[in-house]
Scaffold this motif. Structure first.
Motif, PDB file in Angstrom:
ATOM      1  N   ILE A   1       2.517  -1.974  43.694  1.00 43.98           N
ATOM      2  CA  ILE A   1       2.424  -2.569  42.356  1.00 43.98           C
ATOM      3  C   ILE A   1       1.418  -1.794  41.500  1.00 43.98           C
ATOM      4  O   ILE A   1       1.670  -1.520  40.322  1.00 43.98           O
ATOM      5  CB  ILE A   1       2.007  -4.042  42.462  1.00 43.98           C
TER       6      ILE A   1
ATOM      7  N   MET B   1       2.870   1.459  40.328  1.00 42.72           N
ATOM      8  CA  MET B   1       3.859   1.283  39.270  1.00 42.72           C
ATOM      9  C   MET B   1       3.197   0.914  37.950  1.00 42.72           C
ATOM     10  O   MET B   1       3.699   1.274  36.875  1.00 42.72           O
ATOM     11  CB  MET B   1       4.893   0.229  39.679  1.00 42.72           C
TER      12      MET B   1
ATOM     13  N   CYS C   1      12.851  -3.555  37.921  1.00 48.01           N
ATOM     14  CA  CYS C   1      13.199  -4.362  39.096  1.00 48.01           C
ATOM     15  C   CYS C   1      13.960  -3.526  40.132  1.00 48.01           C
ATOM     16  O   CYS C   1      13.751  -3.669  41.342  1.00 48.01           O
ATOM     17  CB  CYS C   1      14.031  -5.567  38.681  1.00 48.01           C
TER      18      CYS C   1
ATOM     19  N   LEU D   1      11.317  -1.272  41.889  1.00 48.70           N
ATOM     20  CA  LEU D   1      10.404  -2.043  42.740  1.00 48.70           C
ATOM     21  C   LEU D   1      11.126  -2.533  43.995  1.00 48.70           C
ATOM     22  O   LEU D   1      10.572  -2.481  45.099  1.00 48.70           O
ATOM     23  CB  LEU D   1       9.826  -3.217  41.961  1.00 48.70           C
TER      24      LEU D   1
ATOM     25  N   GLN E   1      11.388   0.364  46.413  1.00 46.25           N
ATOM     26  CA  GLN E   1      10.137   0.699  47.092  1.00 46.25           C
ATOM     27  C   GLN E   1       9.747  -0.368  48.113  1.00 46.25           C
ATOM     28  O   GLN E   1       9.091  -0.064  49.122  1.00 46.25           O
ATOM     29  CB  GLN E   1       9.019   0.898  46.063  1.00 46.25           C
TER      30      GLN E   1
END
Length: 281
Positions: free
Chosen positions: A102, A105, A125, A128, A131
Motif C-alpha cells: 500500500i 502504491m 483496484c 492492487l 500485487q
C-alpha cells in the motif's frame, strides 16, 4: 491493521455507482448501471479494495498534489453510492507485506496522474489485487473506461492514419511532380539536341550546295577560257606580218587563195611562148 502471522486475509472489492446524487434509486446512472452490470457490459463504477479484517478500504482519486491513494470507512464513501461487495479470495501476503504494498502504491500513484479513461480507481483496484495475488477484479468493472479509451485510441489512430496517408500522398505527389519535371527536362533536352542536329545538318547541306555551286562556276569559267584560247589560236593562223597589215593588204582567206591562184595562172601563161618556140625548132 494487526500483524497476524500465518493468517490468510480475505480481500474484498467494494463497488459503487458513480453518481452526483448518492442515495437516489431513480438516478439515471444507477439505473443504467443496473442494466449494463447484469449484462456484463460494464458501467460507470467506482471501486475500492478492503481487507475483511479491516474497517477501511483503499481507493484512488484525483488531487492536485500528493498521492491519489486514500482510505475511507469501508462501504461508506460519501462521494458515491454503494452497490455491492465481491470477494476476490485470500492473499498469501502477511500484514507487513500488505502495508508495504500500500505504501509503495501511494508513492507511485500521484493524484495528478488520474485520468477517467486510462488511470482511474478501477485501474488501481486491478493493480492492487494483482500485487496481493488474489483473483482479478471482474471485467465489467472497468469495461466502460476501457471501451471509451479504446474508442479514443481508435480515433487517435484514425487521425494518425489519416495524417500518415496525407504525408504519404504528399510524398507521392512530390515524387510525381519531381518525375514529371525530370521527364519534361529530359524531353526539352532531347528536343534541343535534335534541333541542334537538324541545324547542323542544314548547315552542312548549305555548305555542300555552296561548294557545288562554286565548282560549277569554276568549270564554266574553265570552259569559257578554253573556247577563248582556241579562238585566239585560230585567228593567229590567218594573221599577216605586221608590214603587210600596215600596207593594207587583204588578209581574208578568199583573197589569199585567189591571189595565189592568179599568180599560178600568170606563170602558166608566161611559159606558153617558150613551149611554142621549142616545138618549132
Amino acid at each position: 491493521m494487526d500483524d497476524l502471522t500465518g493468517t490468510l486475509f480475505e480481500v474484498l472489492l467494494n463497488v459503487y455507482d458513480v453518481t452526483s446524487n448518492p442515495g437516489d434509486p431513480k438516478n439515471t446512472i444507477v439505473r443504467i448501471n443496473n442494466v449494463t452490470r447484469d449484462l456484463g457490459l460494464g458501467g460507470v463504477f467506482h471501486g475500492a479494495i478492503q481487507l475483511a479484517t479491516s474497517k477501511v478500504e483503499f481507493a484512488y482519486g484525483y488531487c492536485e498534489s500528493g498521492s491519489g491513494v486514500y482510505a475511507v470507512h469501508a462501504r461508506q464513501n460519501p462521494m458515491y453510492q454503494y452497490r455491492e461487495t465481491i470477494c476476490l479470495g485470500r492473499t498469501p501476503k502477511s500484514m507487513a507485506e500488505v502495508k508495504e504494498i500500500i505504501q509503495n502504491m501511494k508513492a507511485t500513484w500521484p493524484g495528478s496522474n488520474y485520468d477517467l479513461l486510462t488511470c482511474n480507481c478501477c485501474h488501481f483496484c486491478e493493480q492492487l489485487a494483482a500485487q496481493l495475488e488474489v483473483q482479478p477484479v471482474p471485467g465489467w468493472l472497468n469495461r466502460f473506461a476501457l471501451g471509451a479509451a479504446a474508442t479514443v485510441s481508435m480515433t487517435q489512430e484514425t487521425v494518425k492514419t489519416m495524417q500518415d496517408i496525407k504525408q504519404e500522398l504528399t510524398r507521392l505527389s512530390g515524387e510525381s511532380i519531381s518525375f514529371l519535371k525530370t521527364s519534361w527536362q529530359k524531353a526539352i533536352t532531347v528536343a534541343s539536341q535534335q534541333q541542334q542536329l537538324s541545324t547542323k545538318s542544314l548547315r552542312q547541306q548549305h555548305l555542300q550546295q555552296q561548294q557545288q555551286r562554286l565548282e560549277t562556276q569554276h568549270d564554266t569559267a574553265a570552259v569559257q577560257t578554253h573556247h577563248s584560247t582556241a579562238e585566239q589560236a585560230q585567228a593567229s593562223q590567218w594573221q599577216l606580218p605586221a608590214e603587210q597589215q600596215a600596207a593594207g593588204a587583204d588578209v581574208s582567206p578568199q583573197n589569199s587563195f585567189y591571189s595565189t591562184s592568179s599568180s599560178f595562172g600568170s606563170s602558166s601563161r608566161a611559159s606558153e611562148p617558150l613551149a611554142a618556140a621549142a616545138a618549132a625548132a
